[in-house]
Each structure stands twice: as C-alpha cells, then as structure tokens.
Design an enzyme around this catalytic site. Structure first.
Site, PDB file in Angstrom:
ATOM      1  N   CYS A 112       0.863  -1.182   0.000  1.00  0.00           N
ATOM      2  CA  CYS A 112       0.000   0.000   0.000  1.00  0.00           C
ATOM      3  C   CYS A 112       0.904   1.237   0.000  1.00  0.00           C
ATOM      4  O   CYS A 112       1.755   1.372  -0.876  1.00  0.00           O
ATOM      5  CB  CYS A 112      -0.950  -0.071   1.192  1.00  0.00           C
ATOM      6  SG  CYS A 112      -2.075   1.331   1.432  1.00  0.00           S
ATOM      7  N   ASP A 160      -8.641  -3.620  -7.430  1.00  0.00           N
ATOM      8  CA  ASP A 160      -8.155  -2.529  -6.597  1.00  0.00           C
ATOM      9  C   ASP A 160      -8.721  -1.195  -7.075  1.00  0.00           C
ATOM     10  O   ASP A 160      -8.490  -0.787  -8.220  1.00  0.00           O
ATOM     11  CB  ASP A 160      -6.621  -2.493  -6.646  1.00  0.00           C
ATOM     12  CG  ASP A 160      -5.997  -1.645  -5.562  1.00  0.00           C
ATOM     13  OD1 ASP A 160      -6.649  -0.695  -5.079  1.00  0.00           O
ATOM     14  OD2 ASP A 160      -4.847  -1.930  -5.187  1.00  0.00           O
ATOM     15  N   HIS A 192      -7.262  -4.777  -3.311  1.00  0.00           N
ATOM     16  CA  HIS A 192      -6.177  -4.122  -2.586  1.00  0.00           C
ATOM     17  C   HIS A 192      -5.984  -4.803  -1.231  1.00  0.00           C
ATOM     18  O   HIS A 192      -6.944  -5.171  -0.575  1.00  0.00           O
ATOM     19  CB  HIS A 192      -6.554  -2.644  -2.384  1.00  0.00           C
ATOM     20  CG  HIS A 192      -5.467  -1.794  -1.825  1.00  0.00           C
ATOM     21  ND1 HIS A 192      -4.483  -1.237  -2.613  1.00  0.00           N
ATOM     22  CD2 HIS A 192      -5.212  -1.380  -0.563  1.00  0.00           C
ATOM     23  CE1 HIS A 192      -3.667  -0.516  -1.859  1.00  0.00           C
ATOM     24  NE2 HIS A 192      -4.085  -0.591  -0.611  1.00  0.00           N
TER      25      HIS A 192
END
Length: 223
Positions: A112, A160, A192
C-alpha cells in the site's frame, strides 16, 4: 524467531524499527515498509517470515510511534506523512540495514503506502538492488525512477480501486521509460491488500504466489 525493536540514525536524529534476522545471524537485507496502518504486528510478522527464509529484515517506523486500526485514522496518518522526514528515515534505514546484511545490495518491499515508499527508497540509495511494490500508492511521494539501481517487481490486484490495473500499467511503463527494468503481475479477482492475512481482502492463493515471486527476485539480485 521474533525480532526486536532497534534504533537507527536518521540524519542527525534517530528512529525506531523492527529487525528480524535469520538463525545464522545475517542474511541478505530486506527493507520492509508498512501499510498506512503503521508499524503494526502484521508488518513485524512479515519481517519474521523473511528471517525464517534466510533474510535480515528491517521495518522502519515511518509514523514514529503512531498506528491506526480504523481506515479514518489510517487515512489521516497517511496524508500527514512528512515526505522530507520519510526520505531521511528511508536513507537511514537502508544504511543501518546494510550493516546487518550479508550482501552489499539490499532489497526493499512495501505494501500500500509502503509500496510507493519502497520505490522511493530504491531511488535514494544505490545499495537498494531490487524493489517489490505491493499495490503502492501515495499522492505526495514521487520517485525519480531514473535513479533506481535494480529491477522492480510490481504486484497488483484486478479489483483494486486505489491502484487500478491501469495505474499499475502506467507505473510499469514509466519505470521502463526511465530505462529501468520492471515487471508487473495483476492478480485476477482480488482486491487491494490481498497480501494482508489480517484483513478481509486477504487471498491465500494470490498472497502465496506473490511471496514466492518476492523471494525469487531477492534471492536472484541481492548479492
């Protein structure tokens, strides 16, 4: 084989990080960079996994003691990240890690926010010989890909909404345009944070494959 919290120099100051080393004492160094939650137990466990695989892994505390458990809090920490301080922390962490590595080249991997910071770390110090970017995003971190010293592996998720497949492809293209080596893999039908086994998005098959790809890249390029 749990690691320990350590202090490392950061441009005149100090910062903390979590260091995990293999049973043999030293392995190829890997910088492990946190998600927007902070230096939470999950990231420490990732360091422990690297140590079990023979690497020396250091996760610098990019939030300097702060963590979040809810998205709202994480988002505030994420946007409040001081990029100038982050640069100092990443430089200091790599220098410290090199001293605990059995190889001259170390790796950087992040998740991330940390994925974008891993790319950034790879442009700040030529000792970073390979980067793995798990669905990296931070609007204020803009790495100069021309300064990369090794290959990049990007691992992304088809579903995502933060780092879409198109963003992944654009990142891959930008790295290649800078004359550097890049490879991406977009996992179908996952979201994600698919690597984080403490979150709902976790996907065992994708995470297992991504871990194998990560270890393979580091084993090949950290010498």
């Amino acid at each position: 084989m749990p690691g320990t919290m350590v202090d490392f120099p950061s441009n005149g100051g100090t910062n903390k990080g979590y260091l995990a080393t293999p049973a043999g004492g030293k392995g190829p160094g890997v910088l492990v960079i946190q998600e927007w939650w902070g230096l939470v137990p999950h990231i420490k466990k990732v360091c422990d996994r690297f140590a079990a695989a023979g690497f020396s892994a250091l996760a610098p505390d990019m939030y300097h003691g702060q963590t979040a458990s809810e998205p709202d809090g994480a988002g505030k920490l994420f946007m409040a990240l001081n990029i100038a301080q982050a640069e100092k922390d990443l430089r200091g962490a790599v220098t410290y890690l090199v001293g605990h590595s059995s190889t001259a080249k170390v790796g950087a991997v992040g998740f991330c926010m940390g994925g974008q910071l891993a790319l950034f770390a790879g442009t700040l110090n030529p000792s970073v010989g390979a980067v793995v970017n798990f669905y990296g995003i931070h609007p204020n971190v803009k790495p100069d890909y021309a300064k990369l010293s090794g290959p990049v592996l990007g691992l992304f998720a088809e579903k995502d909404g933060f780092v879409t497949p198109q963003v992944a492809k654009d990142t891959d293209a930008a790295i290649k345009k800078a004359g550097k080596q890049s490879e991406i893999h977009i996992y179908p039908n996952v979201d994600h944070a698919f690597f984080n086994d403490e979150r709902e998005a976790y996907d065992r098959a994708a995470a297992t494959d991504a871990w194998t790809r990560t270890l393979t890249l580091f084993q090949k390029h950290l010498k």
